[in-house]
Design an enzyme around this catalytic site. Structure first.
Site, PDB file in Angstrom:
ATOM      1  N   LYS A  48      43.556 -71.621  25.672  1.00 35.09           N
ATOM      2  CA  LYS A  48      43.588 -70.386  26.198  1.00 35.09           C
ATOM      3  C   LYS A  48      44.024 -69.133  25.334  1.00 35.09           C
ATOM      4  CE  LYS A  48      45.071 -68.359  30.936  1.00 35.09           C
ATOM      5  NZ  LYS A  48      46.117 -68.473  31.904  1.00 35.09           N
ATOM      6  N   ARG A  67      47.646 -81.569  35.394  1.00 37.35           N
ATOM      7  CA  ARG A  67      48.437 -80.929  34.301  1.00 37.35           C
ATOM      8  C   ARG A  67      49.626 -80.852  34.680  1.00 37.35           C
ATOM      9  NH1 ARG A  67      47.758 -77.285  29.858  1.00 37.35           N
ATOM     10  NH2 ARG A  67      48.945 -75.351  30.044  1.00 37.35           N
ATOM     11  N   ARG A  70      43.948 -78.340  29.973  1.00 36.47           N
ATOM     12  CA  ARG A  70      42.911 -77.863  31.243  1.00 36.47           C
ATOM     13  C   ARG A  70      41.735 -78.035  31.173  1.00 36.47           C
ATOM     14  NH1 ARG A  70      45.961 -73.774  27.956  1.00 36.47           N
ATOM     15  NH2 ARG A  70      47.411 -72.726  29.154  1.00 36.47           N
TER      16      ARG A  70
END
Length: 316
Positions: free
Chosen positions: A189, A261, A165
């Site tokens: 995340k 991604r 990311r």
């Protein structure tokens, strides 16, 4: 509203999310934005009782007056659900307006927008006049690590190689890399850390050379990627660079970090990599999230059918 001070409680909730739940800065910023918008809406109402009816009116306001996308509306409501649950558990409110109100914001299902392999090559060429030269410039002996072409090309390659990311990419520190620059420790995340691997020798060599010059910069932090002024490259700055590149290449869809991604996941699955490995690489908590990438492109489908050629094989 009684004694309930909405502004003060919103500020306390954000503090709670930062200090107790240890949420990321991006999530905290999103919560603060969501709560600010809700406060604006409440200020426009004559009836300010926190009821299910008010929540329904808020959803209509977000859709019709603010013209927000379904995904953004759903995020706003998810934030409010968490906020009112926290307020109820802390006895700031006797109940949550969502206790007996089911608000469902449906998002049209769509496939991830991956780049074609030709588009990836065009992006590489735009920042380095071709993959070979771009790789050499990203790791070349005389290249400035603050040069936007070298940094952008390196960022693109890392996103494509690992599916990382943009926030994870720009947060990479020198200490997160192994000496050979084939392993990167990623702060993911939701505080989920993971390890990603660089399988391309040329990319690892370019990264090692970049790190060597980066270490000679006298800066107060050890973040890897830098902007033209030698400061840390931010996610927003990289988004702007890619958007301009996409516009210059006349791509029909906006070029964003997340498309790399999507592209990484799609190509890996097309090449036969086990979906469980792709799940781990991308840092998905559940495999159902990764399964959205299992669609096949028209080109891949045609190539697979040509290889199989069922009619020829059965001899009809």
């Amino acid at each position: 509203m009684g004694a309930f001070d909405l502004a003060a409680q919103c500020a306390r909730f954000v503090d709670y999310c930062r200090d107790i739940k240890s949420l990321s800065s991006n999530t905290l910023d999103a919560y603060a934005q969501d709560l600010t918008e809700f406060r604006v809406f409440v200020g426009l109402q004559t009836e300010r009782d926190f009821s299910g009816e008010l929540m329904g009116a808020y959803v209509r306001w977000l859709r019709e007056e603010r013209e927000l996308s379904p995904a953004t509306v759903r995020r706003r409501i998810a934030c409010l659900k968490a906020f009112f649950k926290w307020a109820k558990e802390g006895r700031a409110l006797p109940r949550s307006p969502f206790d007996d109100t089911a608000i469902v914001v449906r998002i049209p299902k769509r496939l991830p927008r991956a780049l074609s392999r030709q588009q990836v090559r065009e992006v590489a060429g735009a920042v380095g006049a071709g993959p070979d030269r771009a790789m050499a410039e990203a790791g070349g002996a005389g290249q400035d690590p603050c040069d936007w072409r070298a940094t952008t090309y390196l960022a693109v390659c890392l996103m494509l190689a690992t599916g990382i990311r943009v926030g994870e990419l720009t947060a990479i520190r020198l200490k997160d890399l192994d000496p050979d620059c084939t392993i990167i420790n990623v702060s993911g995340k939701g505080s989920r850390d993971r390890t990603v691997f660089l399988a391309n020798a040329g990319l690892s060599a370019a990264l090692r050379a970049y790190v060597g010059r980066r270490m000679r910069l006298v800066v107060p932090d050890d973040l890897l990627l830098r902007n033209a002024r030698g400061r840390p490259l931010t996610p927003q700055a990289l988004r702007i660079r890619l958007r301009k590149l996409g516009e210059g290449l006349a791509f029909s869809q906006r070029l964003t970090p997340h498309r790399f991604r999507h592209t990484a996941a799609t190509i890996l699955l097309e090449e036969g990599i086990d979906i469980r490995y792709v799940q781990r690489l991308l840092g998905h908590s559940t495999i159902s999230t990764t399964e959205i990438y299992t669609h096949v492109t028209d080109i891949s489908l045609r190539q697979a059918l040509e290889r199989a050629d069922v009619v020829a094989r059965v001899g009809v």
